[in-house]
Enzyme design. Structure first.
Site, PDB file in Angstrom:
ATOM      1  N   SER A   8       4.098  -5.163  -6.547  1.00 52.62           N
ATOM      2  CA  SER A   8       3.820  -3.799  -7.006  1.00 52.62           C
ATOM      3  C   SER A   8       5.049  -2.908  -6.814  1.00 52.62           C
ATOM      4  O   SER A   8       5.519  -2.697  -5.698  1.00 52.62           O
ATOM      5  CB  SER A   8       2.646  -3.204  -6.237  1.00 52.62           C
ATOM      6  OG  SER A   8       2.549  -1.831  -6.555  1.00 52.62           O
ATOM      7  N   HIS A  31       3.914  -5.810 -10.971  1.00 54.70           N
ATOM      8  CA  HIS A  31       2.654  -5.069 -11.070  1.00 54.70           C
ATOM      9  C   HIS A  31       2.969  -3.578 -11.169  1.00 54.70           C
ATOM     10  O   HIS A  31       3.702  -3.031 -10.345  1.00 54.70           O
ATOM     11  CB  HIS A  31       1.830  -5.382  -9.820  1.00 54.70           C
ATOM     12  CG  HIS A  31       0.484  -4.744  -9.748  1.00 54.70           C
ATOM     13  ND1 HIS A  31      -0.643  -5.302 -10.313  1.00 54.70           N
ATOM     14  CD2 HIS A  31       0.064  -3.601  -9.153  1.00 54.70           C
ATOM     15  CE1 HIS A  31      -1.690  -4.539 -10.059  1.00 54.70           C
ATOM     16  NE2 HIS A  31      -1.293  -3.481  -9.353  1.00 54.70           N
ATOM     17  N   ASP A  33       1.480   0.202 -11.370  1.00 52.09           N
ATOM     18  CA  ASP A  33       0.306   1.016 -11.061  1.00 52.09           C
ATOM     19  C   ASP A  33       0.405   2.372 -11.741  1.00 52.09           C
ATOM     20  O   ASP A  33       1.147   3.247 -11.297  1.00 52.09           O
ATOM     21  CB  ASP A  33       0.215   1.230  -9.543  1.00 52.09           C
ATOM     22  CG  ASP A  33      -0.151  -0.046  -8.808  1.00 52.09           C
ATOM     23  OD1 ASP A  33      -1.230  -0.586  -9.081  1.00 52.09           O
ATOM     24  OD2 ASP A  33       0.668  -0.503  -7.976  1.00 52.09           O
ATOM     25  N   HIS A  64      -1.658  -2.104 -14.313  1.00 53.33           N
ATOM     26  CA  HIS A  64      -2.936  -1.739 -13.676  1.00 53.33           C
ATOM     27  C   HIS A  64      -3.181  -0.258 -13.964  1.00 53.33           C
ATOM     28  O   HIS A  64      -2.540   0.607 -13.372  1.00 53.33           O
ATOM     29  CB  HIS A  64      -2.804  -2.017 -12.159  1.00 53.33           C
ATOM     30  CG  HIS A  64      -4.005  -1.655 -11.352  1.00 53.33           C
ATOM     31  ND1 HIS A  64      -3.980  -1.642  -9.967  1.00 53.33           N
ATOM     32  CD2 HIS A  64      -5.263  -1.295 -11.710  1.00 53.33           C
ATOM     33  CE1 HIS A  64      -5.179  -1.292  -9.522  1.00 53.33           C
ATOM     34  NE2 HIS A  64      -5.969  -1.063 -10.550  1.00 53.33           N
ATOM     35  N   ASP A 171      -5.693  -6.830  -4.625  1.00 54.89           N
ATOM     36  CA  ASP A 171      -4.684  -5.765  -4.616  1.00 54.89           C
ATOM     37  C   ASP A 171      -5.027  -4.762  -3.513  1.00 54.89           C
ATOM     38  O   ASP A 171      -6.100  -4.146  -3.543  1.00 54.89           O
ATOM     39  CB  ASP A 171      -4.706  -5.079  -6.002  1.00 54.89           C
ATOM     40  CG  ASP A 171      -3.680  -3.972  -6.140  1.00 54.89           C
ATOM     41  OD1 ASP A 171      -2.833  -3.805  -5.239  1.00 54.89           O
ATOM     42  OD2 ASP A 171      -3.720  -3.274  -7.186  1.00 54.89           O
TER      43      ASP A 171
HETATM   44  C1  DX5 Z   1      -3.199   0.816  -4.975  1.00 49.85           C
HETATM   45  C2  DX5 Z   1      -2.428   0.009  -5.972  1.00 49.85           C
HETATM   46  C3  DX5 Z   1      -1.693  -1.126  -5.393  1.00 49.85           C
HETATM   47  C4  DX5 Z   1      -0.638  -0.771  -4.373  1.00 49.85           C
HETATM   48  C5  DX5 Z   1      -0.743  -1.833  -3.323  1.00 49.85           C
HETATM   49  O1  DX5 Z   1      -4.027   1.687  -5.627  1.00 49.85           O
HETATM   50  O2  DX5 Z   1      -3.291  -0.506  -6.967  1.00 49.85           O
HETATM   51  O3  DX5 Z   1      -1.149  -1.986  -6.389  1.00 49.85           O
HETATM   52  O4  DX5 Z   1       0.675  -0.725  -4.860  1.00 49.85           O
HETATM   53  O5  DX5 Z   1       0.046  -1.460  -2.279  1.00 49.85           O
HETATM   54  P1  DX5 Z   1       0.117  -2.241  -0.899  1.00 49.85           P
HETATM   55  O6  DX5 Z   1       0.528  -3.644  -1.196  1.00 49.85           O
HETATM   56  O7  DX5 Z   1       1.133  -1.452  -0.160  1.00 49.85           O
HETATM   57  O8  DX5 Z   1      -1.266  -2.164  -0.289  1.00 49.85           O
HETATM   58 ZN    ZN Z   2      -2.452  -2.029  -8.333  1.00 51.86          ZN
END
Ligand code: DX5
Ligand code: ZN
Length: 214
Positions: A8, A31, A33, A64, A171
């Site tokens: 991400s 990924h 977001d 996403h 995720d």
């Molecule tokens: C949260 C996002 C994630 C986020 C995960 O809403 O969908 O993709 O980047 O972050 P980590 O890996 O730090 O939990």
């Molecule tokens: Zn995400």
């Protein structure tokens, strides 16, 4: 099914996106977001940034969408030819229609479920799905703590998928402490942001993740 890591970019330094992407070049997917400040409390980035990512990398993109009424923007995001576009179960009224629309754009279709959202209903749209994303935190922010009860949900989802070629993505709070449990429960696609970008050597960190992914 090949198990994959989807890094991400939310946890990357946006001032040096190209260098940050180079630091994670061994990831399987990037990924992305997208947050609208409405469906989730936070605002992240949109299409112009994703186009910039596309210009500096040939890695498959995994978008996403944490936005209300994502069907309004599918054509826009399909422009970067991502591997996946994932919409939230809670943010669309006509899920099957939206999944069909994604696939008609030549993109694989995913649905994401918040921690409290039941799997109910997905059994009717399995033929239209390429990926199910079980959120293991409440969406909106990186760096949150993994919700342990999601392991049971991943197991149930794995059972629902059966032999179908649907990726089971997790995720939120995915790191070396949680990835083994999730893999055992049947997850096949692991999103991680802060764990990878905060590692001194992200490539080495991903290699450790792979050794636990099964
Ligand atoms: C949260 C996002 C994630 C986020 C995960 O809403 O969908 O993709 O980047 O972050 P980590 O890996 O730090 O939990
Ligand atoms: Zn995400």
């Amino acid at each position: 099914m090949n198990r994959r890591i989807s890094t991400s970019l939310l946890a990357a330094d946006f001032a040096s996106l190209e260098e940050e992407i180079a630091r994670v070049s061994t990831t399987d997917l990037l990924h992305l977001d997208v947050m609208d400040g409405n469906y989730v409390p936070n605002i992240s980035f949109g299409l112009p940034i994703i186009q910039a990512v596309r210009r500096c990398s040939n890695l498959p993109l995994d978008i996403h969408l944490m936005i209300e009424k994502p069907e309004r923007y599918l054509e826009d995001f399909a422009q970067v030819q991502p591997e996946f576009i994932t919409v939230h179960y809670e943010a669309v009224t006509h899920l099957q229609r939206t999944l069909r629309a994604i696939k008609e754009l030549g993109v694989k279709a995913g649905v994401a479920l918040n921690p409290h959202t039941p799997l109910t209903g997905l059994e009717y749209v399995l033929d239209d799905l390429d990926l199910i994303l079980i959120m293991t935190v409440n969406p909106g922010f990186g760096g949150q703590k993994f919700i342990p009860t999601m392991v049971e949900k991943v197991k149930a989802c794995h059972g629902l998928i059966g032999e179908r070629p649907i990726e089971l993505q997790v995720d939120g709070g995915v790191n070396l402490d949680t990835i083994g449990l999730l893999a055992q429960a049947g997850a096949t696609n692991f999103v991680a942001g802060s764990a990878i970008f905060q590692a001194q050597d992200p490539q080495e960190y991903m290699a450790k993740m792979r050794s636990l992914m099964g």
